[in-house]
Design an enzyme around this catalytic site. Structure first.
Site, PDB file in Angstrom:
ATOM      1  N   HIS A 135      55.847  35.895  32.074  1.00  0.00           N
ATOM      2  CA  HIS A 135      54.774  36.272  33.000  1.00  0.00           C
ATOM      3  C   HIS A 135      54.226  35.019  33.677  1.00  0.00           C
ATOM      4  CE1 HIS A 135      51.046  37.970  34.589  1.00  0.00           C
ATOM      5  NE2 HIS A 135      50.482  36.855  34.162  1.00  0.00           N
ATOM      6  N   GLU A 146      43.172  35.076  34.168  1.00  0.00           N
ATOM      7  CA  GLU A 146      44.101  35.119  33.040  1.00  0.00           C
ATOM      8  C   GLU A 146      43.898  33.910  32.115  1.00  0.00           C
ATOM      9  OE1 GLU A 146      47.481  37.756  35.396  1.00  0.00           O
ATOM     10  OE2 GLU A 146      47.904  35.651  34.980  1.00  0.00           O
TER      11      GLU A 146
HETATM   12  P1  ADP Z   1      55.339  40.312  37.728  1.00  0.00           P
HETATM   13  O1  ADP Z   1      55.410  40.180  36.230  1.00  0.00           O
HETATM   14  O2  ADP Z   1      56.588  39.801  38.395  1.00  0.00           O
HETATM   15  O3  ADP Z   1      54.071  39.747  38.320  1.00  0.00           O
HETATM   16  P2  ADP Z   1      54.192  43.005  38.058  1.00  0.00           P
HETATM   17  O4  ADP Z   1      52.829  42.390  37.955  1.00  0.00           O
HETATM   18  O5  ADP Z   1      54.464  43.925  39.217  1.00  0.00           O
HETATM   19  O6  ADP Z   1      55.349  41.886  38.078  1.00  0.00           O
HETATM   20  O7  ADP Z   1      54.515  43.807  36.731  1.00  0.00           O
HETATM   21  C1  ADP Z   1      54.162  43.292  35.489  1.00  0.00           C
HETATM   22  C2  ADP Z   1      55.263  43.554  34.517  1.00  0.00           C
HETATM   23  O8  ADP Z   1      55.450  44.959  34.370  1.00  0.00           O
HETATM   24  C3  ADP Z   1      56.638  43.051  34.951  1.00  0.00           C
HETATM   25  O9  ADP Z   1      56.840  41.696  34.666  1.00  0.00           O
HETATM   26  C4  ADP Z   1      57.560  43.939  34.155  1.00  0.00           C
HETATM   27  O10 ADP Z   1      57.737  43.450  32.829  1.00  0.00           O
HETATM   28  C5  ADP Z   1      56.803  45.240  34.092  1.00  0.00           C
HETATM   29  N1  ADP Z   1      57.312  46.158  35.104  1.00  0.00           N
HETATM   30  C6  ADP Z   1      57.169  46.070  36.427  1.00  0.00           C
HETATM   31  N2  ADP Z   1      57.780  47.076  37.067  1.00  0.00           N
HETATM   32  C7  ADP Z   1      58.335  47.830  36.097  1.00  0.00           C
HETATM   33  C8  ADP Z   1      59.107  49.019  36.075  1.00  0.00           C
HETATM   34  N3  ADP Z   1      59.437  49.634  37.202  1.00  0.00           N
HETATM   35  N4  ADP Z   1      59.512  49.487  34.886  1.00  0.00           N
HETATM   36  C9  ADP Z   1      59.189  48.874  33.741  1.00  0.00           C
HETATM   37  N5  ADP Z   1      58.449  47.756  33.676  1.00  0.00           N
HETATM   38  C10 ADP Z   1      58.040  47.228  34.831  1.00  0.00           C
END
Ligand code: ADP
Length: 169
Positions: A135, A146
């Site tokens: 993350h 955060e």
């Molecule tokens: P990032 O981590 O790249 O900032 P997001 O904040 O959109 O992405 O999402 C947080 C976390 O949620 C992602 O890192 C991923 O682990 C999970 N996630 C995102 N989209 C999906 C999905 N469609 N299905 C399952 N888990 C997801």
């Protein structure tokens, strides 16, 4: 109050101000820890020239995971995501450096590892979107929130790295 000369506080404040570059929150999720990728991930941030200013390993509670991901609470995967984040040890870190929030996201790669470029952490090391190992804060406001959620101010270590003059000129 303790009998500490006023100048001592002044000096500490100045040091904090002088040393404070941009900071971001980075976490190695339980899959990254279980897969033995802690050193690999830290190494990429370290070799780039970013500076580690806080680190700890912890198993977040589900409640804590929900706080961390509160922006995603309407998403269908929210519950599974919070279960997953609280399913094992997470390595929580704060990294510091010029442009570290945006460039940290570049080092990490796209959310879906299938869409992450080779050369990025997720592109090189992950396959599934629900197991994308790392993350990173997506902006300065989230970085601030955060860092404050995961660390107390005392856990953040301000220091000057001897390498800085070779990194920033
Ligand atoms: P990032 O981590 O790249 O900032 P997001 O904040 O959109 O992405 O999402 C947080 C976390 O949620 C992602 O890192 C991923 O682990 C999970 N996630 C995102 N989209 C999906 C999905 N469609 N299905 C399952 N888990 C997801």
């Amino acid at each position: 109050a303790l009998a500490v000369p006023a100048g001592v506080y002044m000096l500490q404040d100045q040091q904090l101000q002088a040393a404070e570059l941009e900071r971001t929150f980075i976490a190695i999720k339980p899959d990254g820890v279980q897969r033995g990728l802690i050193a690999e991930i830290i190494s990429r941030f370290e070799k780039k020239g970013f500076k580690l200013v806080a680190i700890k390993i912890m198993i977040p509670s589900k409640d804590f995971a929900q706080k961390h991901y509160h922006d995603l609470k309407e998403r269908p995967f929210f519950n599974g995501l919070c279960d997953f984040l609280s399913s094992g040890p997470v390595v929580a870190m704060v990294w510091e450096g010029e442009g570290v929030i945006k460039y940290g996201r570049k080092l990490i790669g796209a959310t879906d590892p299938q869409k992450s470029e080779p050369g990025t952490i997720r592109g090189d090391l992950a396959v599934g979107v629900g197991r994308n190992i790392i993350h990173g804060s997506d902006g300065s406001e989230t970085a601030k929130d955060e860092i404050a959620l995961w660390f107390t101010p005392r856990e953040l270590v301000s220091y000057t790295s001897n390498a800085e003059k070779w990194i920033y000129g």
